[in-house]
Write an enzyme that holds these catalytic residues in place. Sequence first.
Site, short mmCIF file in Angstrom:
data_model
loop_
_atom_site.label_atom_id
_atom_site.label_comp_id
_atom_site.label_asym_id
_atom_site.label_seq_id
_atom_site.Cartn_x
_atom_site.Cartn_y
_atom_site.Cartn_z
N GLY A 1 0.78 -1.23 0.00
CA GLY A 1 0.00 0.00 0.00
C GLY A 1 0.82 1.28 0.00
O GLY A 1 0.25 2.37 0.13
N PRO B 1 4.94 -4.83 -1.18
CA PRO B 1 4.69 -3.71 -2.08
C PRO B 1 4.35 -4.19 -3.49
O PRO B 1 4.96 -5.14 -3.99
CB PRO B 1 6.03 -2.96 -2.09
N ARG C 1 -8.21 2.15 -14.91
CA ARG C 1 -8.22 2.80 -13.59
C ARG C 1 -8.97 4.14 -13.54
O ARG C 1 -9.68 4.40 -12.57
CB ARG C 1 -6.79 2.95 -13.05
N CYS D 1 -16.41 2.05 -26.87
CA CYS D 1 -17.78 2.56 -26.97
C CYS D 1 -18.38 2.75 -25.58
O CYS D 1 -19.31 2.05 -25.17
CB CYS D 1 -18.63 1.61 -27.79
N GLU D 2 -17.81 3.68 -24.85
CA GLU D 2 -18.28 4.04 -23.51
C GLU D 2 -17.95 5.52 -23.32
O GLU D 2 -16.81 5.92 -23.51
CB GLU D 2 -17.47 3.29 -22.42
N TYR E 1 -1.18 -2.20 -12.19
CA TYR E 1 -2.63 -2.32 -12.38
C TYR E 1 -3.10 -1.75 -13.72
O TYR E 1 -4.22 -1.25 -13.82
CB TYR E 1 -3.39 -1.68 -11.21
C1 LIG Z 1 -3.01 -5.30 -3.25
C2 LIG Z 1 -2.28 -5.87 -2.11
C3 LIG Z 1 -0.94 -5.56 -1.92
C4 LIG Z 1 -0.20 -4.56 -2.76
O1 LIG Z 1 -0.76 -3.30 -2.70
P1 LIG Z 1 -0.03 -2.04 -3.36
O2 LIG Z 1 -0.95 -0.91 -3.09
O3 LIG Z 1 0.08 -2.33 -4.83
O4 LIG Z 1 1.30 -1.93 -2.72
C5 LIG Z 1 -0.28 -6.19 -0.89
N1 LIG Z 1 -0.90 -7.10 -0.10
C6 LIG Z 1 -2.20 -7.41 -0.27
C7 LIG Z 1 -2.82 -8.40 0.63
C8 LIG Z 1 -2.93 -6.81 -1.26
O5 LIG Z 1 -4.22 -7.12 -1.40
#
Ligand SMILES: *Cc1c(COP(=O)(O)O)cnc(C)c1O
Length: 445
Positions: free
Chosen positions: A248, A291, A330, A361-362, A390
């Site tokens: 995250g 990560p 996204r 087509c959106e 992603y």
């Molecule tokens: C999506 C996810 C990650 C990675 O998240 P990022 O935001 O890409 O770093 C790590 N662990 C779990 C369990 C996730 O679902």
Amino acid sequence: MYLHGTSQINGQGRLQIGGCDTTELAARFGTPLYVMDEALIRQRCREFVDAFRESGLRFQVAYASKAFCVMAMCRIVEEEGLSLDVVSEGELHTALQAGFPPERIHFHGNNKTPDEIRMALDAGIGCFVVDNFVELHLLNALAGEKGQAAKVLFRITPGVEAHTHDYISTGQEDSKFGFDLGNGSAYRVIEEASRLPYIDVLGVHSHIGSQIFEVEGFKMAVEKVIGFAVKVRAELNVTFRVVNLGGGFGIRYVEGDTPLPIKEYIKAITEDISSYFSRHDYPIPEIWVEPGRSIVGDAGTTLYTIGTFKDIPGVRKYVAVDGGMTDNPRPALYESKYEAMLANRASEPNEETVSIAGKCCESGDMLIWDVELPRAESGDLLAVSCTGAYNYAMASNYNRIRRPAVVFVKDGQADVVVKRESLGDVVGNDVVPDRLRKPEAARTV
Ligand SMILES: *Cc1c(COP(=O)(O)O)cnc(C)c1O
């Protein structure tokens, strides 16, 4: 557009990445094209590893492969000494096909099928992150058939939810994932697991959110997890050997995004851990993180060819490119923001504000609302930055648009790591039953 990693404007006034002129990449490989800056991917991997080395703790950095999972990427992750998270048989297969060491693979997901669990057990993966009671008992049974205990982390929801600048502490979390700390289900699963013969409890896992710019959420999660570890040891006599704090970590997509340097996140996570555990005379577990975005996100740039325009006087000017929500869903999914530039006229001043439309087509197939560009013409090359995470991973064939190629660029060399889909691929899995077959004589081709 902010220039990430090795991106720069070259002497011809063109965007260059990894020493490769993007106009040459477009001519050679076609557009849309995902261009990945290999040196930047490796740098991000090393930033995590170096930060942990500094902490003196035992650790694993597991790349969350869902962000971008292809075999060449698995090779880089292995070379950089990271572990790998997978969440499906497809990701697991990709890693195994790339020769990734199975003992460094961790299997996530809230609904792993029996087939997926068998496949992972057969491969001898390093760890299952168990999400619910059904999975726990299924895994125990399937591991029992093999006569070997499965190593397990339990995904717990610590009651901390973080997103970008906001983090909230919640009593009970309304999430499809994991065992809740607050309502006691996390405690119950450890209790139950400790009685199962084919479950080897390594510890717990917590993932508090994505695109996080602050350390408070991680610190809160660490505190809650440690409190839980101490309670579980005292009452259930189970000692965690691993604490996984998830992923995250945020990145800079657009101006105003303010991620911390990777070492700051890791420092915040690790700095109190030793003292916390020591205070309770608790052997310090191995610390894992996961990560995804922060490894590959800013290393990716998508190149598009500009085609058509629609100028609505006094309203807005739409500039359409040869891709869109099929290669980058996204913006449509999350209203994600991106920056862009004309890659073939990179040193020209911006002259107008336009919005970048995809070709699907959106009406919602918009890549960027309001971006400053030089006056674009048909045939110009548009670069959108920060598309490494992603994007390819979420790409689709909507409108039967072929998924683009992916190239890795480094030191002036460009290598295809995913081929562009062919028209043959588009119909490759189609089957026309005999009763619908067009008689040979009536065929026009
Ligand atoms: C999506 C996810 C990650 C990675 O998240 P990022 O935001 O890409 O770093 C790590 N662990 C779990 C369990 C996730 O679902």
